[in-house]
Structures are given as C-alpha cells and as structure tokens.
Design a protein around this motif. Structure first.
Motif, PDB file in Angstrom:
ATOM      1  N   LEU A 102     -28.293   5.982   9.287  1.00  0.00           N
ATOM      2  CA  LEU A 102     -26.840   7.455  10.397  1.00  0.00           C
ATOM      3  C   LEU A 102     -26.948   6.621  12.177  1.00  0.00           C
ATOM      4  O   LEU A 102     -26.532   6.444  12.873  1.00  0.00           O
ATOM      5  CB  LEU A 102     -26.786   9.233  10.165  1.00  0.00           C
ATOM      6  CG  LEU A 102     -26.074   9.434  11.289  1.00  0.00           C
ATOM      7  CD1 LEU A 102     -24.530   9.275  10.636  1.00  0.00           C
ATOM      8  CD2 LEU A 102     -26.386  11.313  10.789  1.00  0.00           C
ATOM      9  N   LYS A 103     -28.477   7.129  12.492  1.00  0.00           N
ATOM     10  CA  LYS A 103     -29.034   6.735  13.708  1.00  0.00           C
ATOM     11  C   LYS A 103     -29.012   5.092  13.959  1.00  0.00           C
ATOM     12  O   LYS A 103     -28.404   4.811  15.320  1.00  0.00           O
ATOM     13  CB  LYS A 103     -30.274   7.450  13.479  1.00  0.00           C
ATOM     14  CG  LYS A 103     -30.744   8.293  14.006  1.00  0.00           C
ATOM     15  CD  LYS A 103     -31.733   9.074  13.913  1.00  0.00           C
ATOM     16  CE  LYS A 103     -31.986  10.725  14.361  1.00  0.00           C
ATOM     17  NZ  LYS A 103     -33.418  10.992  14.595  1.00  0.00           N
ATOM     18  N   THR A 104     -29.254   4.149  13.559  1.00  0.00           N
ATOM     19  CA  THR A 104     -28.803   2.611  13.471  1.00  0.00           C
ATOM     20  C   THR A 104     -27.479   2.710  13.361  1.00  0.00           C
ATOM     21  O   THR A 104     -27.856   1.500  13.938  1.00  0.00           O
ATOM     22  CB  THR A 104     -30.289   1.680  12.617  1.00  0.00           C
ATOM     23  OG1 THR A 104     -31.046   2.761  12.830  1.00  0.00           O
ATOM     24  CG2 THR A 104     -30.626   0.677  13.345  1.00  0.00           C
ATOM     25  N   TYR A 105     -27.033   2.506  12.506  1.00  0.00           N
ATOM     26  CA  TYR A 105     -25.930   1.976  11.949  1.00  0.00           C
ATOM     27  C   TYR A 105     -24.789   2.556  12.048  1.00  0.00           C
ATOM     28  O   TYR A 105     -23.205   1.811  12.005  1.00  0.00           O
ATOM     29  CB  TYR A 105     -26.334   1.170  10.394  1.00  0.00           C
ATOM     30  CG  TYR A 105     -27.401   0.321  10.211  1.00  0.00           C
ATOM     31  CD1 TYR A 105     -27.081  -0.935  10.650  1.00  0.00           C
ATOM     32  CD2 TYR A 105     -28.096   1.029   9.365  1.00  0.00           C
ATOM     33  CE1 TYR A 105     -28.944  -1.648  10.513  1.00  0.00           C
ATOM     34  CE2 TYR A 105     -29.673  -0.331   9.024  1.00  0.00           C
ATOM     35  CZ  TYR A 105     -29.471  -0.878   9.731  1.00  0.00           C
ATOM     36  OH  TYR A 105     -30.552  -1.614   9.843  1.00  0.00           O
ATOM     37  N   VAL A 106     -24.391   3.966  12.142  1.00  0.00           N
ATOM     38  CA  VAL A 106     -23.055   4.288  12.237  1.00  0.00           C
ATOM     39  C   VAL A 106     -22.823   4.335  14.092  1.00  0.00           C
ATOM     40  O   VAL A 106     -23.312   4.950  14.839  1.00  0.00           O
ATOM     41  CB  VAL A 106     -23.641   5.456  12.386  1.00  0.00           C
ATOM     42  CG1 VAL A 106     -22.045   6.789  12.264  1.00  0.00           C
ATOM     43  CG2 VAL A 106     -23.881   5.487  10.034  1.00  0.00           C
ATOM     44  N   ASN A 107     -21.620   3.753  14.573  1.00  0.00           N
ATOM     45  CA  ASN A 107     -21.202   3.484  15.519  1.00  0.00           C
ATOM     46  C   ASN A 107     -19.719   3.721  15.962  1.00  0.00           C
ATOM     47  O   ASN A 107     -19.255   3.340  16.736  1.00  0.00           O
ATOM     48  CB  ASN A 107     -21.645   2.543  16.598  1.00  0.00           C
ATOM     49  CG  ASN A 107     -21.095   0.941  15.107  1.00  0.00           C
ATOM     50  OD1 ASN A 107     -20.703   1.209  14.196  1.00  0.00           O
ATOM     51  ND2 ASN A 107     -21.641  -0.337  15.839  1.00  0.00           N
TER      52      ASN A 107
END
Length: 235
Positions: A102-107
């Motif tokens: 969630l923190k790394t790939y959700v944009n």
C-alpha cells in the motif's frame, strides 16, 4: 511460474495495447500513471489465464511483488488480482506485506480502491484485531493511506459484518474534516456502503454531522436514501 513467465504476461498484454485508450487513461487520472494501454476486462482475463494455480501463497506473493515492481497500471492490477486469490490462506502476519505494498505501490485512487476493498479488506474482515493497525493511516501525509483507512472497511460492510459498524463511524469521524476531496469521497463511499445494510444507523450518524461534514462526503454518504431524506440531510 518463473520470471520468464511474467515476461509472457507482458507480451500478452502488449498484444492488446490500444494507443488511443492509453492516451485517454493518462488524461483520465489527475495523478501520473504508467498504463500500457490495455482495457481492464482484458487485463482481468489475462490475470485469470496466467494465475499460477499450483503455486504456494508465498510463491504467489513473490510473483505479485515482481509484477508490482514493473510499475505499469496493468501489471499492478494483475498483482492485486492474484493477491485476492490468496485470501483463504491469509494469516495475521500478512498485514506487514500488504501494508508495505500500500505504501510503496499505491499512487492513485484506482489502485487504492481495488487493493483495499478486495485483498486488504479481506484480511481485515478475517482478522478484525488488525484494524487497529490502520488507525495511524488516518493522520498520514499520504492521501492514499488516509483514503485507505476508510475504504478498507468497505469489505466487511459488504459482508454485513455489523461488528465493524462502530469502526466505520470512528473512521468517518477521524476523517470528517479532511480537506482532500479524494479522502472525503472515500469515507463518504464507506458510509454509503454501510447504509445498504444499516440505513437507520448511518442516517442518524450523518444527520448529527451534516453541518460539519464536507458536501462532497455528504453527497456520497446519502446517495442511496430516498429523495426526502436526502433533502433533509442537505439542508
């Protein structure tokens, strides 16, 4: 399935690329995205075709990670689709991995909604005690974490898990005056889904806060109510 097999997925996707669709997708999102230009129903079909049925959960997660690292819109959707297929094997310690994704790939809102209302939401529904870990997202500078802190509750609401209703209201109160319209729409959507099963509880909640709740969130929350109830809430 090996890394070489993931290359086959890319080749399959490239066969269905539509330049005009790609250009439209880029314009549709306010955020910067990286689409190949393949329509979503086709992406879902390819995800089903190539899903490694004999792989273990950890092997599937490893493949999902590789797909996510490619950072294309389509391969990210496939990764999240494959993650959903592992929900029957989810364990509490999978939270750390899903939170990192969630923190790394959700944009963008599409990734946030797909991931949180399916795979991640399923984990929370299965292990309600993990919900406490999401509360810190509500005050994050990352708009997608704040949106996620609400919409992750859509999954249990769809399953009519009334024990989560108090958490729905708590999340809405925490995000009530958030100035980001996508966060407002997120918790408004959460309330709307909750209203399908618990209309009286949600309407009472909304009416007590209608003068404080941003109009964007309020319109989403009351969308399913009769005309006269909507009119009363919007006064």
């Amino acid at each position: 399935m090996s890394t070489d097999s993931l290359s086959l997925i890319r080749k399959e996707l490239m066969h269905y690329v539509e330049p005009a669709y790609k250009a439209g997708a880029i314009l549709f999102f306010k955020e910067k995205i990286n689409p190949l230009g393949v329509r979503t129903p086709i992406v879902r079909k390819i995800a089903r075709m190539y899903f490694p049925k004999e792989a273990t959960k950890q092997e599937v997660f490893a493949l999902c990670e590789q797909l996510l690292q490619k950072k294309t819109y389509e391969e990210t959707l496939i990764a999240f689709d494959w993650a959903v297929k592992q929900t029957h094997e989810f364990e509490k310690n999978d939270f750390a991995r899903l939170e990192r994704w969630l923190k790394t790939y959700v944009n963008n809102w599409a990734f946030c909604d797909d991931f949180c209302t399916h795979a991640f939401g399923a984990l929370i529904t299965r292990y309600p005690e993990l919900l406490s870990k999401t509360k810190k997202w509500r005050v994050s500078e990352n708009r997608w974490l704040r949106r996620a802190s609400a919409i992750i509750l859509i999954h249990p609401m769809m399953k009519k898990k009334k024990e989560f209703l108090k958490d729905v209201f708590e999340a809405a109160d925490a995000l009530l005056v958030d100035d980001d319209d996508l966060v407002q729409k997120g918790y408004g959507w959460m309330l709307k889904i909750a209203s399908n099963s618990y209309p009286a509880d949600v309407f009472q909640f909304v009416m007590k806060r209608k003068n404080t709740m941003p109009r964007t969130a309020l319109r989403y929350a009351i969308e399913k109510y009769p005309k006269e109830m909507k009119k009363s809430a919007m006064k």
